[in-house]
Design a protein around this motif. Sequence first.
Motif, PDB file in Angstrom:
ATOM      1  N   GLY A  31       0.218   6.225   3.292  1.00 44.53           N
ATOM      2  CA  GLY A  31       0.577   6.948   4.511  1.00 44.53           C
ATOM      3  C   GLY A  31      -0.515   6.886   5.560  1.00 44.53           C
ATOM      4  O   GLY A  31      -0.240   6.903   6.758  1.00 44.53           O
ATOM      5  N   GLU A  32      -1.759   6.794   5.120  1.00 44.93           N
ATOM      6  CA  GLU A  32      -2.894   6.728   6.040  1.00 44.93           C
ATOM      7  C   GLU A  32      -3.231   5.299   6.436  1.00 44.93           C
ATOM      8  O   GLU A  32      -4.121   5.076   7.244  1.00 44.93           O
ATOM      9  CB  GLU A  32      -4.109   7.386   5.382  1.00 44.93           C
ATOM     10  N   GLY A  33      -2.567   4.331   5.824  1.00 41.32           N
ATOM     11  CA  GLY A  33      -2.835   2.922   6.125  1.00 41.32           C
ATOM     12  C   GLY A  33      -4.100   2.398   5.474  1.00 41.32           C
ATOM     13  O   GLY A  33      -4.677   1.418   5.935  1.00 41.32           O
ATOM     14  N   ALA A  34      -4.544   3.037   4.416  1.00 45.80           N
ATOM     15  CA  ALA A  34      -5.796   2.650   3.771  1.00 45.80           C
ATOM     16  C   ALA A  34      -5.600   2.213   2.322  1.00 45.80           C
ATOM     17  O   ALA A  34      -6.554   2.173   1.553  1.00 45.80           O
ATOM     18  CB  ALA A  34      -6.782   3.813   3.832  1.00 45.80           C
ATOM     19  N   ALA A  35      -4.389   1.892   1.924  1.00 48.86           N
ATOM     20  CA  ALA A  35      -4.135   1.502   0.535  1.00 48.86           C
ATOM     21  C   ALA A  35      -4.740   0.137   0.251  1.00 48.86           C
ATOM     22  O   ALA A  35      -4.818  -0.722   1.131  1.00 48.86           O
ATOM     23  CB  ALA A  35      -2.633   1.473   0.274  1.00 48.86           C
ATOM     24  N   GLU A  92      -9.777  -4.963   2.385  1.00 48.29           N
ATOM     25  CA  GLU A  92     -10.103  -3.545   2.498  1.00 48.29           C
ATOM     26  C   GLU A  92      -8.859  -2.692   2.635  1.00 48.29           C
ATOM     27  O   GLU A  92      -8.796  -1.579   2.122  1.00 48.29           O
ATOM     28  CB  GLU A  92     -11.026  -3.326   3.699  1.00 48.29           C
ATOM     29  N   ARG A  93      -7.852  -3.210   3.337  1.00 49.48           N
ATOM     30  CA  ARG A  93      -6.583  -2.508   3.516  1.00 49.48           C
ATOM     31  C   ARG A  93      -5.439  -3.500   3.323  1.00 49.48           C
ATOM     32  O   ARG A  93      -5.476  -4.597   3.844  1.00 49.48           O
ATOM     33  CB  ARG A  93      -6.479  -1.900   4.908  1.00 49.48           C
ATOM     34  N   VAL A  94      -4.447  -3.062   2.598  1.00 45.30           N
ATOM     35  CA  VAL A  94      -3.269  -3.893   2.349  1.00 45.30           C
ATOM     36  C   VAL A  94      -2.119  -3.314   3.152  1.00 45.30           C
ATOM     37  O   VAL A  94      -1.945  -2.093   3.210  1.00 45.30           O
ATOM     38  CB  VAL A  94      -2.919  -3.909   0.839  1.00 45.30           C
ATOM     39  N   ASP A  95      -1.331  -4.195   3.788  1.00 44.37           N
ATOM     40  CA  ASP A  95      -0.204  -3.685   4.576  1.00 44.37           C
ATOM     41  C   ASP A  95       0.798  -2.969   3.671  1.00 44.37           C
ATOM     42  O   ASP A  95       0.931  -3.268   2.487  1.00 44.37           O
ATOM     43  CB  ASP A  95       0.471  -4.802   5.377  1.00 44.37           C
ATOM     44  N   LYS A  96       1.468  -2.021   4.268  1.00 43.64           N
ATOM     45  CA  LYS A  96       2.363  -1.132   3.526  1.00 43.64           C
ATOM     46  C   LYS A  96       3.472  -1.898   2.806  1.00 43.64           C
ATOM     47  O   LYS A  96       3.828  -1.579   1.680  1.00 43.64           O
ATOM     48  CB  LYS A  96       2.963  -0.106   4.484  1.00 43.64           C
ATOM     49  N   GLY A  97       4.021  -2.923   3.446  1.00 46.62           N
ATOM     50  CA  GLY A  97       5.119  -3.687   2.842  1.00 46.62           C
ATOM     51  C   GLY A  97       4.718  -4.354   1.541  1.00 46.62           C
ATOM     52  O   GLY A  97       5.454  -4.281   0.542  1.00 46.62           O
ATOM     53  N   ALA A  98       3.566  -5.009   1.530  1.00 50.62           N
ATOM     54  CA  ALA A  98       3.110  -5.689   0.316  1.00 50.62           C
ATOM     55  C   ALA A  98       2.796  -4.681  -0.778  1.00 50.62           C
ATOM     56  O   ALA A  98       3.116  -4.905  -1.959  1.00 50.62           O
ATOM     57  CB  ALA A  98       1.871  -6.530   0.611  1.00 50.62           C
TER      58      ALA A  98
END
Length: 117
Positions: A31-35, A92-98
Motif C-alpha cells: 500500500g505504501e509502494g515499498a514492497a 529496492e521497490r517492486v511494482d504492485k502488479g508483480a
Amino acid sequence: MDVLINVFVALHIIGIASLLGGFLTQMKAVGEGAARFGPAMLHGALTMLVTGVALVGLNQADDQTVNNVKIGIKLALLVVILALVYVKRDEERVDKGAFMAVGGLTTVNIFLATVWT
C-alpha cells in the motif's frame, strides 16, 4: 519410502510457508509502494521447486500414480513465480502488479495442490 515422501512433503510445505509468509508480511508495504521480494521468498520458491521435483520422482519410483497435467501446471506457475522473484530480488521497490502476481500465483498453486484430486 513413505517416510521419505513425508519428509519431502514437509519440506515442500516449509517452502510454501516461506514464500507466502514473505508475501503476507509485505502487504502493508504494498500500500505504501515499498514492497520488495525478500530472500525468504526466493528461498521458499527454490525449496518448493527442488522438493516438488523430488516428490514426483519418489512417487513414481514408489509406483504411485502421478497426475502429470496437474504437476505440469503447478510447475509452470512456480517457474513464473521463481522468475519474478529472482529477477526483481535486488530491486529496492517492486511494482504492485508483480508483487501481487506472485502472491496470487502462490495461492493458486496451493489450491491446485489441495483441491485438484
